[in-house]
Design a protein around this motif. Structure first.
Motif, PDB file in Angstrom:
ATOM      1  N   GLY A  21       0.863  -1.183   0.000  1.00  0.00           N
ATOM      2  CA  GLY A  21       0.000   0.000   0.000  1.00  0.00           C
ATOM      3  C   GLY A  21       0.897   1.229   0.000  1.00  0.00           C
ATOM      4  O   GLY A  21       1.939   1.259  -0.674  1.00  0.00           O
ATOM      5  N   LEU A  22       0.510   2.219   0.763  1.00  0.00           N
ATOM      6  CA  LEU A  22       1.288   3.469   0.762  1.00  0.00           C
ATOM      7  C   LEU A  22       2.714   3.235   1.277  1.00  0.00           C
ATOM      8  O   LEU A  22       3.690   3.619   0.621  1.00  0.00           O
ATOM      9  N   VAL A  44       5.253  -8.444  -1.155  1.00  0.00           N
ATOM     10  CA  VAL A  44       4.100  -9.363  -1.094  1.00  0.00           C
ATOM     11  C   VAL A  44       2.851  -8.586  -0.693  1.00  0.00           C
ATOM     12  O   VAL A  44       2.857  -7.871   0.317  1.00  0.00           O
ATOM     13  N   GLY A 122       0.110 -12.551  -2.577  1.00  0.00           N
ATOM     14  CA  GLY A 122       0.033 -13.591  -1.550  1.00  0.00           C
ATOM     15  C   GLY A 122      -0.362 -12.988  -0.224  1.00  0.00           C
ATOM     16  O   GLY A 122      -0.220 -11.775  -0.003  1.00  0.00           O
ATOM     17  N   CYS A 289       0.840  10.525   5.071  1.00  0.00           N
ATOM     18  CA  CYS A 289       1.523  10.366   3.792  1.00  0.00           C
ATOM     19  C   CYS A 289       2.969  10.887   3.834  1.00  0.00           C
ATOM     20  O   CYS A 289       3.910  10.154   3.504  1.00  0.00           O
TER      21      CYS A 289
HETATM   22  C1  LIG Z   1     -10.000   5.997   4.178  1.00  0.00           C
HETATM   23  C2  LIG Z   1      -8.643   6.554   4.545  1.00  0.00           C
HETATM   24  C3  LIG Z   1      -8.211   7.729   3.939  1.00  0.00           C
HETATM   25  C4  LIG Z   1      -6.941   8.240   4.253  1.00  0.00           C
HETATM   26  N1  LIG Z   1      -6.549   9.393   3.631  1.00  0.00           N
HETATM   27  C5  LIG Z   1      -5.341   9.901   3.921  1.00  0.00           C
HETATM   28  C6  LIG Z   1      -4.913  11.083   3.255  1.00  0.00           C
HETATM   29  O1  LIG Z   1      -5.605  11.647   2.410  1.00  0.00           O
HETATM   30  N2  LIG Z   1      -3.685  11.581   3.575  1.00  0.00           N
HETATM   31  C7  LIG Z   1      -2.865  10.972   4.493  1.00  0.00           C
HETATM   32  O2  LIG Z   1      -1.756  11.456   4.725  1.00  0.00           O
HETATM   33  N3  LIG Z   1      -3.263   9.843   5.138  1.00  0.00           N
HETATM   34  C8  LIG Z   1      -4.464   9.300   4.880  1.00  0.00           C
HETATM   35  N4  LIG Z   1      -4.871   8.151   5.524  1.00  0.00           N
HETATM   36  C9  LIG Z   1      -3.985   7.571   6.560  1.00  0.00           C
HETATM   37  C10 LIG Z   1      -2.836   6.713   5.965  1.00  0.00           C
HETATM   38  O3  LIG Z   1      -2.034   7.487   5.093  1.00  0.00           O
HETATM   39  C11 LIG Z   1      -3.347   5.485   5.215  1.00  0.00           C
HETATM   40  O4  LIG Z   1      -4.009   4.657   6.139  1.00  0.00           O
HETATM   41  C12 LIG Z   1      -2.232   4.705   4.507  1.00  0.00           C
HETATM   42  O5  LIG Z   1      -2.813   3.961   3.458  1.00  0.00           O
HETATM   43  C13 LIG Z   1      -1.422   3.801   5.440  1.00  0.00           C
HETATM   44  O6  LIG Z   1      -0.467   3.133   4.659  1.00  0.00           O
HETATM   45  P1  LIG Z   1      -0.079   1.614   4.949  1.00  0.00           P
HETATM   46  O7  LIG Z   1       0.887   1.207   3.899  1.00  0.00           O
HETATM   47  O8  LIG Z   1       0.288   1.434   6.364  1.00  0.00           O
HETATM   48  O9  LIG Z   1      -1.437   0.806   4.751  1.00  0.00           O
HETATM   49  P2  LIG Z   1      -2.186   0.505   3.395  1.00  0.00           P
HETATM   50  O10 LIG Z   1      -1.987   1.615   2.434  1.00  0.00           O
HETATM   51  O11 LIG Z   1      -3.576   0.134   3.781  1.00  0.00           O
HETATM   52  O12 LIG Z   1      -1.441  -0.772   2.795  1.00  0.00           O
HETATM   53  C14 LIG Z   1      -1.531  -2.049   3.370  1.00  0.00           C
HETATM   54  C15 LIG Z   1      -1.389  -3.052   2.225  1.00  0.00           C
HETATM   55  O13 LIG Z   1      -1.240  -4.357   2.771  1.00  0.00           O
HETATM   56  C16 LIG Z   1      -2.068  -5.273   2.055  1.00  0.00           C
HETATM   57  N5  LIG Z   1      -2.366  -6.334   3.022  1.00  0.00           N
HETATM   58  C17 LIG Z   1      -3.142  -6.246   4.130  1.00  0.00           C
HETATM   59  N6  LIG Z   1      -3.079  -7.395   4.837  1.00  0.00           N
HETATM   60  C18 LIG Z   1      -2.231  -8.216   4.164  1.00  0.00           C
HETATM   61  C19 LIG Z   1      -1.712  -9.522   4.409  1.00  0.00           C
HETATM   62  N7  LIG Z   1      -2.020 -10.222   5.528  1.00  0.00           N
HETATM   63  N8  LIG Z   1      -0.860 -10.065   3.510  1.00  0.00           N
HETATM   64  C20 LIG Z   1      -0.495  -9.366   2.394  1.00  0.00           C
HETATM   65  N9  LIG Z   1      -0.939  -8.122   2.127  1.00  0.00           N
HETATM   66  C21 LIG Z   1      -1.782  -7.555   3.001  1.00  0.00           C
HETATM   67  C22 LIG Z   1      -3.246  -4.475   1.533  1.00  0.00           C
HETATM   68  O14 LIG Z   1      -3.760  -5.025   0.342  1.00  0.00           O
HETATM   69  C23 LIG Z   1      -2.581  -3.099   1.298  1.00  0.00           C
HETATM   70  O15 LIG Z   1      -2.126  -2.978  -0.041  1.00  0.00           O
HETATM   71  C24 LIG Z   1      -6.117   7.599   5.223  1.00  0.00           C
HETATM   72  C25 LIG Z   1      -6.579   6.433   5.843  1.00  0.00           C
HETATM   73  C26 LIG Z   1      -7.810   5.906   5.505  1.00  0.00           C
HETATM   74  C27 LIG Z   1      -8.274   4.649   6.205  1.00  0.00           C
END
Ligand SMILES: Cc1cc2nc3c(=O)[nH]c(=O)nc-3n(C[C@H](O)[C@H](O)[C@H](O)COP(=O)(O)OP(=O)(O)OC[C@H]3O[C@@H](n4cnc5c(N)ncnc54)[C@H](O)[C@@H]3O)c2cc1C
Length: 388
Positions: A21-22, A44, A122, A289
């Motif tokens: 994800g991000l 992954v 996966g 972000c």
């Molecule tokens: C609705 C929403 C809007 C947001 N908007 C903003 C914004 O505009 N600006 C900002 O700065 N922040 C924002 N946030 C806060 C934050 O930036 C995001 O939550 C961000 O996406 C977090 O990044 P991450 O990589 O931790 O999680 P994510 O981006 O959610 O990435 C997690 C990834 O892991 C994968 N995954 C999950 N479980 C598993 C597993 N067991 N095995 C393999 N893959 C898996 C998912 O498919 C996903 O691709 C927002 C949050 C939410 C919930």
């Protein structure tokens, strides 16, 4: 692995990025750009939150590493709080919108033709830290690694929740040109304050198209607002506040984001937690972000220098204390968030206020900011929290 970070047998440093994800995407882009030593990176993701469906917005000064994936930039933001409607000139900052598909494109171009990177669909079931390395269990198979950057499982002992941020966003098309395409609305409190401190956020994509999001700070144990009521609040906002006669909903986005001001224990053996699960969401705002991007740059610099990802800055305890005090007070006084926003973003020191929300201010700058805030309430909350 030797102390210098090269592997004992001279093979590349094996890194598994769990989740793309991000956080995972930012890490991959940074590793590709900054690391010259031999590495072998496996990314992954199980597709449970498709990156193409996501979008993020953030503010930053000057050029930004994520700019190649940014599709819109704004020099002004609207804030309606305390009965006042104001448009803030961002004073050197720019508010940016990045779509998930464009972030994916950035990852693809950063790694194109680079055989150090491999991508696998996966499900990461568990991560097992062993004396000789880590095993990442993906769909029943144990994948060995020297280091894991984990954005999917997180630590077994996350810090307690201070609050949760519930989003109910509608991507709408309207009959009338009710949106100002040059000015997103960061916070508008002209919405019922029923479940907690609520505001509406508007990210325009033209005069007749926008994401209109109803957002509520909830107490940790509170149930998320009823979706029908949140949808009705958005409809009422469009009709009563923006004067829109008709709208069509193209897509709905609902989520609840955990907010934690206490630092997360990010490192477990050879696993470093990144992203939201690593505690990188700013508890007082829900934004992550820019922090996630900065963290990714630090991780890649650490890998380049030491061969491990661990040389990253720790949490900023002063700002976290303030976030905790603010969120703790919302429970008894939901109106405090609106009063704080009204005082902080009053248009007289926007750049310092945005820097403060990014944890980029010094204590001296904060003293001048706090002069206008509802200080008594916050100081009492701070004292309560310190006493715990
Ligand atoms: C609705 C929403 C809007 C947001 N908007 C903003 C914004 O505009 N600006 C900002 O700065 N922040 C924002 N946030 C806060 C934050 O930036 C995001 O939550 C961000 O996406 C977090 O990044 P991450 O990589 O931790 O999680 P994510 O981006 O959610 O990435 C997690 C990834 O892991 C994968 N995954 C999950 N479980 C598993 C597993 N067991 N095995 C393999 N893959 C898996 C998912 O498919 C996903 O691709 C927002 C949050 C939410 C919930």
């Amino acid at each position: 692995m030797s102390r210098s970070g090269t592997t004992d047998r001279g093979r590349p440093v094996r890194i598994v990025v769990a989740g793309s994800g991000l956080a995972g995407s930012c890490v991959v882009v940074q590793l590709a750009a900054r690391v010259r030593r031999p590495i072998s990176v496996l990314v992954v993701d199980d597709g449970s939150r498709p990156v193409d469906d996501a979008a993020w917005a953030f503010w930053a000064r000057g050029p930004h590493t994520l700019d190649p994936a940014v599709s819109a930039r704004f020099d002004r933001l609207r804030v309606c709080a305390g009965g006042r409607d104001r448009v803030l000139d961002l004073d050197g900052y720019r508010y940016r919108r990045m779509r998930g598909a464009d972030l994916r494109g950035l990852v693809e171009s950063a790694t194109a033709g680079d055989d150090r990177f491999a991508f696998r669909t996966g499900h990461v079931e568990r991560i097992e830290d062993r004396p000789d390395g880590v095993a990442v269990h993906v769909d029943g198979e144990a994948v060995p690694a020297d280091w894991v950057l984990d954005s999917v499982l997180g630590p077994p002992d996350p810090p307690p929740l201070d609050a949760r941020l519930a989003f109910h966003g509608l991507y709408v098309r309207t009959a009338d040109p009710v949106f100002d395409p040059s000015t997103p609305t960061l916070l508008d409190f002209r919405t019922p304050q029923v479940d907690g401190a609520s505001f509406v956020y508007v990210l325009p994509d033209g005069p007749r198209r926008a994401l209109v999001e109803h957002t509520t700070f909830l107490a940790p144990e509170a149930t998320a607002p009823d979706p029908d009521r949140s949808a009705a609040a958005v409809a009422a906002y469009l009709h009563d506040v923006l004067g829109c006669r008709e709208h069509v909903v193209e897509r709905v986005e609902r989520a609840t984001l955990p907010l934690r001001s206490r630092p997360t224990r990010r490192r477990r053996g050879r696993v470093l937690t990144v992203g939201e699960r690593g505690g990188l969401v700013k508890a007082a705002t829900g934004y992550a972000c820019d922090r996630i991007q900065r963290d990714a740059a630090a991780i890649a610099a650490s890998v380049a220098r030491h061969g491990h990802p661990l040389d990253v800055p720790g949490p900023d305890r002063r700002h976290r204390l303030l976030d905790g005090a603010l969120l703790g007070s919302l429970r008894d006084d939901p109106g405090l968030w609106e009063r704080t926003v009204d005082a902080l973003l009053d248009g007289t020191r926007t750049a310092t206020a945005l820097a403060f929300l990014d944890e980029d201010t010094t204590p001296i700058e904060e003293v001048s900011l706090f002069a206008g805030l509802p200080a008594g309430r916050l100081v009492r909350a701070l004292a309560r929290r310190q006493g715990r």
